[in-house]
Design an enzyme around this catalytic site. Sequence first.
Site, mmCIF file in Angstrom:
data_model
loop_
_atom_site.group_PDB
_atom_site.id
_atom_site.type_symbol
_atom_site.label_atom_id
_atom_site.label_comp_id
_atom_site.label_asym_id
_atom_site.label_seq_id
_atom_site.Cartn_x
_atom_site.Cartn_y
_atom_site.Cartn_z
ATOM 1 N N LYS A 159 46.615 25.773 9.109
ATOM 2 C CA LYS A 159 47.536 26.871 9.390
ATOM 3 C C LYS A 159 47.179 27.999 8.437
ATOM 4 C CE LYS A 159 51.184 28.983 11.078
ATOM 5 N NZ LYS A 159 51.318 29.375 12.482
ATOM 6 N N ALA B 104 48.274 32.993 13.360
ATOM 7 C CA ALA B 104 49.662 33.408 13.138
ATOM 8 C C ALA B 104 50.100 34.330 14.264
ATOM 9 C CB ALA B 104 49.788 34.122 11.793
ATOM 10 N N GLY B 105 51.249 34.027 14.882
ATOM 11 C CA GLY B 105 51.758 34.890 15.938
ATOM 12 C C GLY B 105 50.782 35.050 17.082
#
Length: 226
Positions: free
Chosen positions: A38, A114-115
Amino acid sequence: MKQGYFITGTDTGVGKTTISCALLQAFAAQGNKVVGMKLIAAGSENGKWLDVEQLLAASNISVTRQHINPYAFDPPVSPHIAAQQTGVGIDLTVIHQTYQKLSSKADIVIVEGAGGFLVPVNQHQTGADLAKLLNLPVILVVGMRLGCLNHALLTAQAIRAAGLTLAGWVANCIDPQMLFLAENIATLEQRLGCPLVGVLPFDKRIDAQENVKYLDVTKLNCYSIG
Protein backbone atom coordinates in the site's frame (compact mmCIF):
# COMPACT_ATOMS: atom_id res chain seq x y z
CA MET A 1 9.74 -15.14 -13.51
CA LYS A 2 8.74 -12.38 -11.13
CA GLN A 3 5.50 -10.53 -11.73
CA GLY A 4 3.75 -7.48 -10.37
CA TYR A 5 0.57 -5.52 -10.88
CA PHE A 6 -0.50 -1.99 -10.04
CA ILE A 7 -4.07 -1.84 -8.74
CA THR A 8 -6.04 1.32 -9.39
CA GLY A 9 -9.71 2.15 -9.20
CA THR A 10 -12.39 4.28 -10.79
CA ASP A 11 -12.62 6.19 -7.50
CA THR A 12 -11.81 5.88 -3.83
CA GLY A 13 -13.85 3.33 -1.90
CA VAL A 14 -14.45 0.99 -4.84
CA GLY A 15 -12.70 -2.02 -3.31
CA LYS A 16 -9.06 -1.82 -4.37
CA THR A 17 -7.90 -3.42 -1.11
CA THR A 18 -10.53 -6.16 -1.36
CA ILE A 19 -9.41 -7.02 -4.89
CA SER A 20 -5.71 -6.72 -4.01
CA CYS A 21 -6.09 -9.20 -1.15
CA ALA A 22 -8.05 -11.62 -3.32
CA LEU A 23 -5.35 -11.43 -6.00
CA LEU A 24 -2.69 -12.18 -3.39
CA GLN A 25 -4.66 -15.21 -2.24
CA ALA A 26 -5.14 -16.40 -5.81
CA PHE A 27 -1.45 -16.15 -6.69
CA ALA A 28 -0.45 -17.71 -3.35
CA ALA A 29 -2.70 -20.68 -4.16
CA GLN A 30 -0.52 -21.25 -7.23
CA GLY A 31 2.50 -21.70 -4.96
CA ASN A 32 3.93 -18.19 -5.28
CA LYS A 33 5.56 -16.04 -2.63
CA VAL A 34 3.32 -12.99 -2.57
CA VAL A 35 3.29 -9.60 -0.90
CA GLY A 36 0.96 -6.64 -1.03
CA MET A 37 2.08 -3.03 -0.96
CA LYS A 38 0.00 0.00 0.00
CA LEU A 39 2.01 2.92 -1.30
CA ILE A 40 0.17 5.69 0.52
CA ALA A 41 -2.47 5.06 3.20
CA ALA A 42 -4.78 7.86 4.31
CA GLY A 43 -7.38 7.38 7.02
CA SER A 44 -6.59 5.53 10.25
CA GLU A 45 -8.90 3.92 12.79
CA ASN A 46 -7.63 3.66 16.35
CA GLY A 47 -4.06 4.10 15.16
CA LYS A 48 -4.32 1.43 12.45
CA TRP A 49 -4.72 1.58 8.70
CA LEU A 50 -7.12 -1.26 7.90
CA ASP A 51 -6.10 -1.61 4.25
CA VAL A 52 -2.47 -2.01 5.31
CA GLU A 53 -3.43 -4.63 7.89
CA GLN A 54 -5.46 -6.56 5.32
CA LEU A 55 -2.64 -6.57 2.77
CA LEU A 56 -0.19 -7.67 5.44
CA ALA A 57 -2.48 -10.54 6.42
CA ALA A 58 -2.91 -11.65 2.79
CA SER A 59 0.87 -11.71 2.14
CA ASN A 60 2.74 -14.95 2.76
CA ILE A 61 6.27 -13.64 3.25
CA SER A 62 7.60 -11.99 6.40
CA VAL A 63 7.60 -8.21 6.04
CA THR A 64 6.90 -5.25 8.31
CA ARG A 65 4.20 -2.63 7.94
CA GLN A 66 6.90 -0.11 7.09
CA HIS A 67 8.03 -2.33 4.22
CA ILE A 68 4.62 -2.50 2.60
CA ASN A 69 3.46 1.03 3.47
CA PRO A 70 6.05 3.82 3.07
CA TYR A 71 3.59 6.64 3.82
CA ALA A 72 0.61 6.65 6.19
CA PHE A 73 -1.55 9.57 7.27
CA ASP A 74 -4.40 9.89 9.76
CA PRO A 75 -6.86 12.09 7.83
CA PRO A 76 -8.97 10.29 5.19
CA VAL A 77 -8.19 12.85 2.48
CA SER A 78 -6.20 13.11 -0.73
CA PRO A 79 -2.54 12.12 -0.18
CA HIS A 80 -1.12 15.51 -1.09
CA ILE A 81 -3.42 17.29 1.38
CA ALA A 82 -2.73 14.76 4.14
CA ALA A 83 1.01 15.20 3.56
CA GLN A 84 0.70 18.99 3.66
CA GLN A 85 -1.18 18.87 6.94
CA THR A 86 1.54 16.81 8.60
CA GLY A 87 4.52 18.55 7.00
CA VAL A 88 5.65 15.38 5.22
CA GLY A 89 6.76 15.34 1.61
CA ILE A 90 5.83 12.27 -0.44
CA ASP A 91 8.94 11.27 -2.36
CA LEU A 92 8.32 8.82 -5.20
CA THR A 93 11.95 7.73 -5.06
CA VAL A 94 11.40 6.40 -1.54
CA ILE A 95 8.37 4.45 -2.73
CA HIS A 96 10.30 3.03 -5.68
CA GLN A 97 13.17 1.88 -3.45
CA THR A 98 10.75 0.22 -1.05
CA TYR A 99 9.04 -1.53 -3.94
CA GLN A 100 12.35 -2.84 -5.26
CA LYS A 101 13.15 -4.36 -1.86
CA LEU A 102 9.82 -6.17 -1.82
CA SER A 103 10.15 -7.40 -5.39
CA SER A 104 13.50 -8.97 -4.52
CA LYS A 105 11.79 -11.11 -1.86
CA ALA A 106 8.55 -12.12 -3.56
CA ASP A 107 7.41 -13.79 -6.79
CA ILE A 108 4.33 -11.56 -7.01
CA VAL A 109 3.96 -8.00 -5.75
CA ILE A 110 0.48 -6.50 -5.74
CA VAL A 111 0.82 -2.72 -5.50
CA GLU A 112 -2.29 -0.82 -4.45
CA GLY A 113 -2.46 2.81 -5.48
CA ALA A 114 -4.17 5.59 -3.55
CA GLY A 115 -7.63 6.73 -4.63
CA GLY A 116 -8.07 7.04 -8.38
CA PHE A 117 -5.38 6.93 -11.04
CA LEU A 118 -4.86 10.71 -11.29
CA VAL A 119 -5.10 11.59 -7.59
CA PRO A 120 -2.40 14.12 -6.61
CA VAL A 121 0.33 12.63 -4.40
CA ASN A 122 2.37 15.82 -3.98
CA GLN A 123 2.49 19.32 -5.44
CA HIS A 124 3.63 18.19 -8.87
CA GLN A 125 2.92 14.47 -9.31
CA THR A 126 -0.09 12.15 -9.39
CA GLY A 127 -0.83 8.48 -9.07
CA ALA A 128 -0.12 8.19 -12.79
CA ASP A 129 3.47 9.32 -12.22
CA LEU A 130 3.80 6.71 -9.50
CA ALA A 131 2.46 3.96 -11.74
CA LYS A 132 4.82 5.01 -14.54
CA LEU A 133 7.80 4.97 -12.17
CA LEU A 134 7.04 1.40 -11.11
CA ASN A 135 6.27 0.48 -14.74
CA LEU A 136 3.84 -2.31 -13.88
CA PRO A 137 0.82 -3.57 -15.83
CA VAL A 138 -2.36 -2.15 -14.34
CA ILE A 139 -5.51 -3.85 -13.09
CA LEU A 140 -8.52 -1.55 -12.93
CA VAL A 141 -11.12 -2.04 -10.19
CA VAL A 142 -14.48 -0.72 -11.33
CA GLY A 143 -16.97 0.03 -8.57
CA MET A 144 -20.23 -0.96 -10.24
CA ARG A 145 -22.61 1.91 -9.60
CA LEU A 146 -24.29 4.71 -11.52
CA GLY A 147 -21.62 6.69 -13.39
CA CYS A 148 -19.05 3.90 -13.49
CA LEU A 149 -19.02 3.60 -17.28
CA ASN A 150 -17.63 7.08 -17.77
CA HIS A 151 -15.20 6.72 -14.85
CA ALA A 152 -13.92 3.37 -16.09
CA LEU A 153 -13.43 4.47 -19.69
CA LEU A 154 -11.70 7.71 -18.70
CA THR A 155 -9.40 5.84 -16.33
CA ALA A 156 -8.53 3.27 -19.00
CA GLN A 157 -7.76 6.13 -21.39
CA ALA A 158 -5.47 7.76 -18.80
CA ILE A 159 -3.66 4.48 -18.10
CA ARG A 160 -2.89 3.94 -21.78
CA ALA A 161 -1.98 7.59 -22.31
CA ALA A 162 0.64 7.11 -19.58
CA GLY A 163 2.20 4.37 -21.71
CA LEU A 164 1.12 1.58 -19.36
CA THR A 165 -0.55 -1.74 -20.12
CA LEU A 166 -4.11 -2.26 -18.90
CA ALA A 167 -3.80 -5.96 -18.09
CA GLY A 168 -7.36 -6.53 -16.92
CA TRP A 169 -10.28 -5.22 -14.91
CA VAL A 170 -12.50 -6.40 -12.08
CA ALA A 171 -16.16 -5.53 -11.62
CA ASN A 172 -16.85 -4.99 -7.92
CA CYS A 173 -20.58 -4.83 -7.25
CA ILE A 174 -20.61 -2.19 -4.51
CA ASP A 175 -24.20 -1.04 -5.09
CA PRO A 176 -26.73 -3.83 -4.57
CA GLN A 177 -29.46 -1.62 -6.07
CA MET A 178 -27.67 -0.85 -9.33
CA LEU A 179 -29.99 -1.07 -12.29
CA PHE A 180 -29.00 -3.15 -15.35
CA LEU A 181 -25.83 -4.48 -13.74
CA ALA A 182 -25.26 -7.19 -16.36
CA GLU A 183 -25.75 -4.71 -19.18
CA ASN A 184 -23.23 -2.30 -17.65
CA ILE A 185 -20.66 -5.07 -17.24
CA ALA A 186 -21.23 -6.16 -20.85
CA THR A 187 -20.70 -2.58 -22.02
CA LEU A 188 -17.35 -2.38 -20.25
CA GLU A 189 -16.33 -5.81 -21.54
CA GLN A 190 -16.92 -4.52 -25.04
CA ARG A 191 -15.20 -1.14 -24.62
CA LEU A 192 -12.31 -1.53 -22.17
CA GLY A 193 -10.28 -3.76 -24.48
CA CYS A 194 -8.78 -5.97 -21.77
CA PRO A 195 -9.80 -9.17 -19.95
CA LEU A 196 -12.52 -9.20 -17.30
CA VAL A 197 -10.71 -10.95 -14.46
CA GLY A 198 -13.76 -11.35 -12.26
CA VAL A 199 -17.09 -10.09 -10.96
CA LEU A 200 -17.38 -9.80 -7.19
CA PRO A 201 -20.95 -9.87 -5.85
CA PHE A 202 -22.17 -7.51 -3.16
CA ASP A 203 -21.60 -9.29 0.15
CA LYS A 204 -19.83 -7.54 3.00
CA ARG A 205 -19.31 -10.86 4.81
CA ILE A 206 -17.06 -12.40 2.14
CA ASP A 207 -13.36 -12.35 3.01
CA ALA A 208 -10.35 -12.33 0.69
CA GLN A 209 -10.09 -16.11 0.60
CA GLU A 210 -13.74 -16.42 -0.40
CA ASN A 211 -13.33 -13.76 -3.07
CA VAL A 212 -10.68 -15.86 -4.82
CA LYS A 213 -13.36 -18.05 -6.37
CA TYR A 214 -14.69 -15.04 -8.29
CA LEU A 215 -11.34 -14.24 -9.92
CA ASP A 216 -9.60 -15.95 -12.83
CA VAL A 217 -6.00 -14.75 -12.74
CA THR A 218 -5.15 -16.97 -15.72
CA LYS A 219 -6.77 -14.24 -17.82
CA LEU A 220 -3.92 -11.93 -16.90
CA ASN A 221 -0.93 -12.04 -19.18
CA CYS A 222 2.45 -12.56 -17.52
CA TYR A 223 4.71 -9.56 -17.23
CA SER A 224 8.28 -9.56 -15.97
CA ILE A 225 9.24 -7.21 -13.14
CA GLY A 226 12.83 -8.29 -12.86
